[in-house]
Design a protein around this motif. Structure first.
Motif, PDB file in Angstrom:
ATOM      1  N   TRP A  78       0.853  -1.187   0.000  1.00 51.84           N
ATOM      2  CA  TRP A  78       0.000   0.000   0.000  1.00 51.84           C
ATOM      3  C   TRP A  78       0.894   1.245   0.000  1.00 51.84           C
ATOM      4  O   TRP A  78       2.090   1.161   0.291  1.00 51.84           O
ATOM      5  N   ILE A  80       0.847   5.881   0.307  1.00 50.66           N
ATOM      6  CA  ILE A  80       0.152   7.155   0.508  1.00 50.66           C
ATOM      7  C   ILE A  80       1.011   8.277  -0.067  1.00 50.66           C
ATOM      8  O   ILE A  80       2.169   8.448   0.336  1.00 50.66           O
ATOM      9  N   GLN A 108      -4.303   7.482  -1.524  1.00 53.75           N
ATOM     10  CA  GLN A 108      -3.803   6.195  -1.046  1.00 53.75           C
ATOM     11  C   GLN A 108      -4.077   5.113  -2.077  1.00 53.75           C
ATOM     12  O   GLN A 108      -5.057   5.180  -2.831  1.00 53.75           O
ATOM     13  N   SER A 168      -8.192   4.129   2.157  1.00 47.83           N
ATOM     14  CA  SER A 168      -7.961   5.197   3.131  1.00 47.83           C
ATOM     15  C   SER A 168      -7.618   4.569   4.464  1.00 47.83           C
ATOM     16  O   SER A 168      -7.939   3.399   4.717  1.00 47.83           O
TER      17      SER A 168
END
Length: 277
Positions: A34, A36, A43, A63
């Protein structure tokens, strides 16, 4: 004029193949990624991230709040604190947690992350992994429960090799014979059972291998030299290429004392009856 796009097509194909292999690797290892973008706040979750949470890719917008909605209530405060701390300090970190998937399945997960800096050492991206560690975690818990049950069983338990060496014991075994665990692991069956010398054991183990379980009544020799009557249930166990005997041992001193008292009482009654005219 014509434009040669063969190199672009080939490059795109290689990228697609690389992405496909990455997805396969993540699915096999249960490790997702993942990220951000700290400038835009956008994200991203990999397909495996969605799968770990029990969803098809793209079902919800990635998120921190969305992920926190899956976290076990008892872990939520801790996880939220770790995430908040990262946004404040931009330091690499990690956490272990439980989550409930969208269909209510409990999973154990591990996440860790790092910070990407620009040329001015300014944080620009937060990226990390989320790994499904349910299977190894449950296996570890099962092993811990098995070990706890073994250690705290009321009956003495001995693990012995095919050549009569003692390789593991529980606390009850140590207490019954008056040895420490380290002392018992330096001994063999003939050291604690006068009736089981090397020759007797060499005949007993093949029989145990054939019958798988054998009940025995014998006597065990304590460290202080005293003998205690015991009832044993010996079990044949094969683990990989190792052959073992797992013996559950119970002190039957009270039962033997009661049996002896009963016999003595019967003898007294018989003597009185025989002495009567």
């Amino acid at each position: 004029f014509a434009v040669d796009v063969s190199e672009q097509v080939l490059s795109r194909k290689k990228i697609e193949e690389s992405e496909a292999r990455l997805k396969e690797a993540q699915a096999l290892s249960h490790i997702s990624n993942w990220g951000i973008d700290l400038a835009t706040g956008v994200q991203t979750w990999s397909d495996e991230f969605y799968h770990i949470c029990g969803m098809n890719p793209g079902v919800i917008e990635p998120s921190s709040e969305a992920f926190l909605s899956f976290v076990h209530p008892e872990d939520a405060a801790y996880v939220q604190e770790e995430i908040q701390k990262t946004f404040e300090t931009f330091a690499a970190s990690h956490f272990y947690s439980r989550i409930f998937t969208r269909d209510g399945i409990l999973k154990y997960v591990y996440s860790e992350w790092k910070i990407e800096l620009d040329e001015n050492d300014k944080p620009i991206r937060l990226y990390g992994i989320l790994q499904d560690i349910t299977e190894p975690t449950l296996a570890k818990k099962k092993l811990e429960l098995t070990q706890f049950t073994f250690d705290n069983a009321s009956d003495a338990i001995f693990w012995m090799t095919s050549d009569a060496r003692i390789v593991d014991v529980n606390e009850a075994a140590c207490h019954s014979l008056g040895y420490t665990r380290q002392e018992l692991l330096r001994l063999s069956v003939p050291d604690i059972d006068p009736d089981f010398n090397v020759e007797t054991w060499s005949g007993f183990f093949p029989e145990l291998r054939k019958k798988l379980t054998i009940p025995i009544e014998t006597k065990h020799l304590r460290k202080d030299g005293s003998l205690i009557p015991v009832e044993i249930r010996a079990n044949y166990i094969k683990f990989g290429d190792k052959e073992l005997s797992c013996a559950f041992v119970r002190d039957i001193s009270e039962r033997k004392f009661a049996e002896a008292a009963l016999i003595e009482s019967e003898q007294e009654v018989r003597a009185i009856a025989e002495s009567m005219p």
